[in-house]
Design a protein around this motif. Structure first.
Motif, short mmCIF file in Angstrom:
data_model
loop_
_atom_site.label_atom_id
_atom_site.label_comp_id
_atom_site.label_asym_id
_atom_site.label_seq_id
_atom_site.Cartn_x
_atom_site.Cartn_y
_atom_site.Cartn_z
N ILE A 55 11.18 11.87 -0.99
CA ILE A 55 10.02 10.77 -0.29
C ILE A 55 9.79 9.40 -1.29
CG2 ILE A 55 7.98 10.33 0.54
CD1 ILE A 55 7.86 13.27 1.57
N CYS A 56 9.69 10.05 -2.92
CA CYS A 56 9.03 8.91 -3.12
C CYS A 56 10.65 8.02 -3.47
CB CYS A 56 8.23 9.24 -4.43
SG CYS A 56 6.66 10.15 -4.34
N TYR A 57 11.44 8.87 -4.22
CA TYR A 57 12.75 8.48 -4.99
C TYR A 57 13.26 7.78 -3.55
CZ TYR A 57 11.72 11.42 -9.01
OH TYR A 57 11.05 11.64 -9.74
N GLY A 58 12.55 8.17 -2.32
CA GLY A 58 12.96 7.15 -0.95
C GLY A 58 13.19 5.60 -0.97
N VAL A 59 11.39 5.42 -1.13
CA VAL A 59 10.40 4.44 -1.32
C VAL A 59 11.00 3.55 -1.93
CG1 VAL A 59 8.49 3.40 -1.29
CG2 VAL A 59 8.67 5.88 -0.09
N LEU A 60 11.65 3.87 -3.50
CA LEU A 60 11.61 3.17 -4.53
C LEU A 60 13.14 2.52 -4.65
CD1 LEU A 60 11.48 2.11 -6.73
CD2 LEU A 60 12.59 4.14 -8.26
N SER B 161 1.02 -1.04 -0.29
CA SER B 161 0.10 -0.39 0.16
C SER B 161 0.76 1.15 -0.30
CB SER B 161 -0.75 0.58 1.10
OG SER B 161 -2.03 0.82 1.42
N GLY B 162 2.10 1.21 0.71
CA GLY B 162 3.22 2.75 1.02
C GLY B 162 3.22 3.00 -0.65
N ASP B 163 3.65 1.33 -1.25
CA ASP B 163 4.26 1.71 -2.68
C ASP B 163 3.05 1.93 -3.58
OD1 ASP B 163 7.15 0.66 -1.32
OD2 ASP B 163 6.67 -1.39 -2.40
N ALA C 254 7.64 1.95 -11.55
CA ALA C 254 8.08 0.89 -10.73
C ALA C 254 7.60 0.79 -9.75
CB ALA C 254 9.97 1.16 -11.00
N LEU C 255 7.01 1.71 -9.37
CA LEU C 255 6.73 1.85 -7.39
C LEU C 255 5.69 0.47 -7.11
CD1 LEU C 255 7.12 5.38 -6.08
CD2 LEU C 255 8.39 2.95 -5.00
#
Length: 222
Positions: free
Chosen positions: A75-80, A14-16, A217-218
């Protein structure tokens, strides 16, 4: 125990998905902000000062908006990067490159979009234009070096993320990202060598394309 693992996995997925959606929003916002950027029409230094003062509010919206968008993208690219386990070194390198790019570009946005218009308002009177010339020269010189450095780090980050995606077996997106990174690197080189500001602007649109690839990708990991 299995239920707990399943719940953790669902939350991660869900976070992705949320990060992917946010990456799309940030990419679209960056395109809108780039299109809203005031076009320079000045033919003399005095015209330039008047133009900067006139566009102060729009410059604040566009340049301040980009800084906010960068925060969302971090934030987004940290998750990726965290999710690309197999390409961990490349993913971490990409995130470092992007963070450095954000720092340099934000510095340019601060001076070019926020401070410079304020200086233009302060020295906009006909009898004070020449008094403020040295400040404009300083800000212009700063941007001439800071912008290419930041964009170079952006291009390197896309190349590194492309390699990380390939190592994580997301080969199609990884190859596209590698090609995009090579294109962005070429645009930065052309902008530096030929003094073409439009080449630098094209890099911002290219980074929006990368935002779409990162979102894909996410969502694929979700």
């Amino acid at each position: 125990m299995q239920a707990s693992d399943s719940g953790g996995s669902d939350r991660a997925q869900s976070g992705d998905r949320s990060a992917g959606n946010l990456a799309i929003v940030a990419a679209v916002a960056s395109v809108v902000l780039a299109l809203l950027h005031p076009a320079g029409q000045a033919r003399s230094f005095s015209d330039f000062v008047v133009e900067e003062a006139k566009n102060q509010r729009m410059d604040m919206i566009v340049h301040g908006g980009f800084i906010f968008v960068f925060a969302l993208q971090l934030i987004c690219y940290g998750v990726l990067s965290r999710r690309l386990e197999r390409g961990r070194l490349a993913a971490r390198s990409a995130y470092v490159f992007f963070t450095l790019g954000v720092a340099w570009i934000s510095l340019n946005l601060l001076f070019d979009g926020l401070i410079q218009p304020m200086v233009a308002v302060r020295y906009g009177a006909p009898d004070q234009v020449e008094t403020g010339r040295s400040l404009f020269v300083l800000i212009g010189a700063l941007g001439r070096y800071v912008m290419p450095i930041g964009l170079t780090f952006f291009a390197l980050s896309v190349l590194a993320w492309g390699w990380a995606l390939i190592e994580a077996d997301v080969r199609t997106l990884g190859r596209i990202a590698l090609g995009l990174g090579a294109l962005l690197t070429g645009l930065v080189a052309v902008g530096i060598a030929a003094g073409m500001p439009m080449a630098f602007m094209a890099v911002f649109f290219g980074m929006a394309v990368w935002g779409g690839l990162a979102a894909a990708a996410l969502r694929r990991h979700a």
